[in-house]
Design an enzyme around this catalytic site. Sequence first.
Site: not given
Length: 324
Positions: A16, A77, A108, A131, A133, A135, A177
């Site tokens: 993303g 992706r 990731d 990202t 996120d 994360d 996510r």
Amino acid sequence: MNTNKIKHIGVFTSGGDSPGMNSALYAIAKTAEATGIKVSGFRKGYEGLIDGDLVQFKSHELQKLTQKGGTILKTARSKRFLELEGRKKALQTLNANKIDALIAIGGDGTFKGLLAFSEICDIPFVGIPGTIDNDISGTDYTLGFDSAVNTAIENIDKIRDTAESHNRVFIVEVMGRDSGYIGIHSGLMVGADAILIPESDTDFINLLDKVKNYDSEDAFLVVVSEGDEIGAELVSSKIKEVNPNVDLRITKLGHVQRGGNPSALDRMLGIRLGVEAVKSLLQSKKNVMVGILNNQLHLTPFNEVVKQHQVNKELHELLELFGT
Ligand code: F6P
């Protein structure tokens, strides 16, 4: 003057897109130029690596694009890169174009791809966490997270205006996510009445307790992370079960959180991580991600990066105190 064996760096953005990726690209080009290294950008992430879709760029072409969201290299992706066949083709592209080192900017999934690629490819890789996120282990912040949170709060503030006018319950779903970082940060900053994130087991029970006594005399704002195990729709029906009179709406903020001009923090993060990525390669580092921990640049091996960045104790305490 570059006396290092690295003469040509390839770079790509993958997964993303996130605000700040263009800043990182600019910084990579600028640092490489200053040390006499050529830079080629692969378009559409791993797809460009497989297809040999590359462009040369110079830092002056990117200078004014650092303020733009998205990624000028485009992203994807890639399913083909998950297959060994795809990775072998990517290796051929690198060899054919005499690429000595690779910088990847992504989340990731991108790092998992690099880990798999390192089994058949010897050239050094450095990753930059990009990202919304947040994360990824090994960095306090990923590129784009701060901008996404700013976008989320700007929009939730607007939702509050209408929610207050109608005395409505609003459930606002934010991205992330499997991670609750955007949820907890945006929820805290808009003064949400409840915040639901995947990392908490008690948030939903607390919400139901609170909304039971809600008297429809004001707005009631719930921020829920998309990865939360309950989810916006189920939260909505459970709220109606415990308090059937509420007037309730759901808004999913969605991809608006990915776009827009990067915040100051993300532009700076892009610059710092981009410069450090090139410097790390020149210092013969390989298969590491460049991140920021406690405001210091930090390198983490790829296999540790793919573990999810945990919501720490302090954030859990804030959630308990303000978000329920
Ligand atoms: O990883 C970034 C992210 O925006 C997540 O927050 C979200 O779940 C996902 O990407 C959406 O992916 P796509 O753009 O492929 O729909």
